[in-house]
Motif scaffolding. Structure first.
Motif, mmCIF file in Angstrom:
data_model
loop_
_atom_site.group_PDB
_atom_site.id
_atom_site.type_symbol
_atom_site.label_atom_id
_atom_site.label_comp_id
_atom_site.label_asym_id
_atom_site.label_seq_id
_atom_site.Cartn_x
_atom_site.Cartn_y
_atom_site.Cartn_z
ATOM 1 N N SER A 14 0.841 -1.213 0.000
ATOM 2 C CA SER A 14 0.000 0.000 0.000
ATOM 3 C C SER A 14 0.865 1.248 0.000
ATOM 4 N N LEU A 20 0.498 4.129 -2.654
ATOM 5 C CA LEU A 20 0.103 5.472 -2.233
ATOM 6 C C LEU A 20 1.093 6.506 -2.770
ATOM 7 N N TYR A 43 0.497 9.672 -5.311
ATOM 8 C CA TYR A 43 0.998 11.008 -4.962
ATOM 9 C C TYR A 43 1.861 11.582 -6.093
ATOM 10 N N PHE A 46 -3.866 4.073 8.254
ATOM 11 C CA PHE A 46 -3.976 5.295 7.452
ATOM 12 C C PHE A 46 -3.433 5.054 6.040
ATOM 13 N N VAL A 47 -2.269 4.375 5.953
ATOM 14 C CA VAL A 47 -1.649 4.119 4.642
ATOM 15 C C VAL A 47 -2.545 3.217 3.796
ATOM 16 N N GLY A 95 -5.635 5.138 2.799
ATOM 17 C CA GLY A 95 -5.249 6.156 1.811
ATOM 18 C C GLY A 95 -5.069 5.539 0.438
ATOM 19 N N THR A 96 -4.480 4.364 0.400
ATOM 20 C CA THR A 96 -4.258 3.677 -0.874
ATOM 21 C C THR A 96 -5.597 3.290 -1.502
ATOM 22 N N LEU A 150 -8.369 4.675 -1.192
ATOM 23 C CA LEU A 150 -9.084 5.852 -1.689
ATOM 24 C C LEU A 150 -8.445 6.472 -2.935
ATOM 25 N N THR A 151 -7.123 6.327 -3.047
ATOM 26 C CA THR A 151 -6.437 7.065 -4.127
ATOM 27 C C THR A 151 -5.971 6.189 -5.296
ATOM 28 N N CYS A 152 -6.022 4.863 -5.124
ATOM 29 C CA CYS A 152 -5.414 4.016 -6.169
ATOM 30 C C CYS A 152 -6.136 4.118 -7.513
#
Lengths: 235, 530
Positions: free
Chosen positions: B172, B176, B180, B235-236, B239-240, B242-244
């Motif tokens: 992840s 992430l 970014y 969190f990581v 975050g992954t 949500l953003t992948c």
């Protein structure tokens, strides 16, 4: 004066690039050296100029004083990519060269005369050579070799990357200095060879071979040369 | 997708296979026995292919094992961390290091040759190629972390569910960072990878403070609480998730790869571009000062203009080194005078430290840079002219250059030698006054030795070709050998007097022999390599 190559051979690993070459060149003539890519033209020049050790072979110069082995001063070598010391100005390079040759070259003239002769503007003479254009560097390289008055002038693709104006200027210069020396010009451009050269020599199968023009017109002569070069791939 | 994977895998293996065969051909002795046609010989191809596959499989685990052992587990032993605190200590190191690693080494942004061949030369679909390769590498990474996470995690007292989450977190973190970076690229900012990050001085300093800080705080018992570590992991991963999507929806992979590859790889692979870069770099070191001139003649004229137009490169570092040495000596002298106790310790050290000066003189010597500048900006062009290759010309210029290179190197050496003699005096002196002279002369002799050495091997082996590449294996072997001999001298235990006198004798003898060799052979060897 006659420059003679006898039994010159050079191989790289298993590949024999120059194969027992024997050939004679006469002064006053421009020889056009033609060969396909990888035929060994640059290798031949490097061997003659002493940059590459040949496996075998001797070179001699025969003039009115007799026969002798050439010394470095006898040979001038102009590369296709001009190489000049870029940290010097044109004038400094010429001064250094004349200093080194004082007493060895007859009739050294004022530096500006040489610049005028080769066509380098007054405002460019005191610029660093690193700021010279390709054509101007080529002119400087040629000028040094002209002042040195070598008996044998080797020109490796000398006009290929020059603009048409500089190329024409260089052709005139080469024609004007050909009488006292042997000039060998390697090129891929057939028209340049036919325009400039008195003799056409092919480097094929590792040997030098003169192509006689006889009574052929330029087009037939071209066809003959191409046919001879094609034979190389059919072997 | 599978077709893209198959082609890219085959391409990578073909490239590796040929690289292995090329490597074998470069080996001394063995290489000569292998024919040029080796790239077309099935038996050799199969051997190289097997090696390539073994390498591919080994990368799955070897680096991860080394990473978990040397960067994490070993420190629990070094710090003698109690069993109870081991899981917390493990996570304290693992989480920040893995996140840092995701930035520093992320497969998607690394400039690799097979990527250049596939996307730039073979024009493969950049999006498919990048994603397929990324997820293939990510899968390898996941498996490696799964095995190592279980192995080391269980040994260090983590629960099995925690161990199983470690590879999810690691994969992840990488993804992430991808999201970014892609987002940064979309906003017109440059993509960063290991090479560009390592060129960033501020970041390097930050890393140099952060990583040791991580270990020091951990070893002192100030670890990240376990719950906080799991909060970061959660969190990581979240975050992954949500953003992948942005990785899949991104369409500018070709432009992004072109930027990555052209900034680092195309220049490496395109010899003429590389040559242009070297030429440009060397042109920039020529001074543009229009007041530079010389009243000398011939080779002295050439030399003076060369030195004046390269003063910053040739003399700049030498002057800086001299200033640093002088500063250190002044500081040590003040300490000697103010704190006599330190002085007596220094006196003892000085009497034993001369062998160490071999490696110091080796490190500060400018001989190699001097000869490089000579070739790149002077000999490279002038060696194409017959007059420059005449024995008389070669030898006159050798003499002039030897004088210049010695002057450049002697400045810091003489300052250091005189300073050491002064320190010896201030720190209590010596029974035998010859020691003062020996210290000074032997350090100067070492400096002269290195000056002669570098110029001699340059003239006898002239390692560069017309393309300014080093083409002499012997030259490189001699350079490595020089370093090893200097390194070896650090272990020599001899009194200053004996070591100093032997050094002076050796340097004088070497200089005589080197000059004889240059006079005998340089007219034949000082040529551009073809």
């Amino acid at each position: 004066m006659i420059f003679t190559i006898e039994h010159l051979s050079k191989r790289f690993d298993a590949k024999e690039v120059l194969r027992d070459i024997s050939f004679s060149f006469e002064s006053g003539k421009i020889y056009g050296l033609l060969g396909r890519n990888g035929a060994g033209k640059t290798t031949l020049f490097n061997c003659l100029n002493g940059d590459l050790k040949a496996d075998s072979g001797i070179y001699t110069i025969q003039d009115t004083a007799g026969t002798r082995t050439p010394v470095p001063d006898d040979i001038g070598y102009v590369l296709s990519t001009p190489t000049v010391p870029e940290f010097l100005t044109g004038r400094e390079f010429l001064k250094f060269f004349c200093d080194i040759h004082s007493g060895r070259i007859k009739g050294i003239r004022p530096l500006d005369d040489y610049f005028d002769y080769i066509g380098i503007d007054r405002m460019d003479r005191d610029k660093l050579l690193k700021d010279y254009s390709h054509g101007m560097k080529n002119k400087m390289q040629m000028l040094i070799n002209i002042i040195a008055q070598p008996n044998l002038l080797l020109l490796d693709e000398p006009l290929t990357s020059l603009d048409v104006v500089v190329a024409e200027e260089m052709k005139d210069v080469l024609r004007s200095i050909k009488s006292d020396r042997i000039t060998i010009l390697s090129t891929h451009i057939m028209d340049l060879a036919l325009d400039m050269c008195d003799e056409i020599v092919l480097l094929s199968h590792g040997v030098l071979e003169k192509v006689d023009k006889n009574n052929l017109d330029n087009n037939d002569f071209k066809d003959k040369i191409i046919a001879a070069l094609k034979e190389e791939t059919n072997v | 997708m599978f077709k893209t994977f198959r082609i890219s895998f085959m391409l990578k293996n073909t490239y590796r296979t040929n690289a292995i065969l090329h490597g074998i051909k470069q080996l001394p002795f063995i290489g000569k026995l292998i024919p040029d046609t080796v790239y077309g010989m099935p038996a050799f191809k199969i051997i190289a292919y097997v090696i390539a596959i073994i390498y591919e499989i080994s990368t799955l685990l070897i680096w991860k094992l080394a990473y978990f052992f040397f960067f994490i587990a070993l420190w629990t032993m070094i710090g003698d961390v109690s069993r109870q605190l081991q899981p917390e200590f493990f996570l304290h190191l693992l989480i920040p290091l893995t996140i840092t690693g995701a930035f520093i080494h992320n497969f998607m942004f690394e400039a690799e040759k097979h990527k250049y061949y596939a996307m730039m030369q073979l024009n493969m679909d950049s999006r498919q190629f990048t994603l397929v390769n990324y997820f293939y590498e990510l899968a390898k990474y996941f498996i490696g972390f799964l095995i190592c996470g279980l192995l080391f995690g269980l040994i260090l007292g983590l629960h099995i569910w925690e161990c199983l989450l470690i590879p999810v977190f690691a994969a992840s973190a990488k993804t992430l960072v991808c999201a970014y970076q892609i987002n940064r690229f979309k906003r017109g900012k440059p993509v960063t990878n290991s090479s560009s990050l390592l060129k960033n001085g501020l970041l390097l300093i930050g890393l140099c403070l952060f990583i040791p800080g991580l270990y020091i705080t951990g070893l002192l018992g100030f670890t990240i609480p376990r719950y906080a570590s799991w909060a970061i992991i959660a969190f990581v991963i979240a975050g992954t998730a949500l953003t992948c999507r942005s990785i899949f929806s991104f369409t500018e992979y070709r432009a992004m790869n072109k930027e990555i590859l052209s900034s680092q790889l195309i220049n490496q692979m395109d010899k003429s571009a590389q040559r242009r870069m070297i030429v440009d770099r060397n042109r920039k070191i020529i001074s543009l000062d229009k007041n530079i001139s010389s009243n000398k003649n011939g080779f002295e004229y050439l030399n003076e203009l060369f030195i004046k137009r390269h003063r910053k490169t040739l003399w700049g570092n030498s002057i800086i080194i001299t200033a640093v040495i002088a500063g250190l000596i002044i500081l040590a002298s003040v300490v000697c005078i103010m704190v006599p106790k330190v002085g007596s310790g220094l006196n003892e050290t000085l009497m034993r430290s001369l062998p160490y000066f071999c490696i110091i003189m080796y490190a500060i010597n400018r001989g190699m840079y001097f000869t490089q500048a000579l070739f790149m900006n002077c000999d490279h062009s002038l060696l194409t002219y017959s007059f420059y290759k005449e024995p008389k010309s070669i030898l006159s210029l050798f003499r002039i250059r030897l004088r210049e290179i010695t002057k450049v190197n002697l400045l810091p050496a003489a300052t250091g030698g005189a300073g050491l003699a002064l320190l010896l005096f201030l720190s209590g002196g010596t029974d035998n006054p010859i020691n003062y002279a020996v210290l000074f002369v032997s350090i100067c002799a070492m400096s002269i030795f290195f000056s002669v050495h570098y110029l001699t091997i340059y003239y006898l082996l002239q390692p560069y070709n017309a393309g300014t590449e080093i083409k002499s294996g012997t030259y490189q072997v001699i350079n490595i050998g020089t370093y090893m001999v200097c390194f070896f001298f650090m272990n020599v235990k001899l009194p200053t007097l004996y070591f100093g006198l032997s050094t002076i004798a050796f340097c004088v003898l070497y200089c005589i022999i080197a000059c004889i060799l240059v006079y005998k052979f340089a007219p034949k060897t000082f040529r551009i390599r073809t």
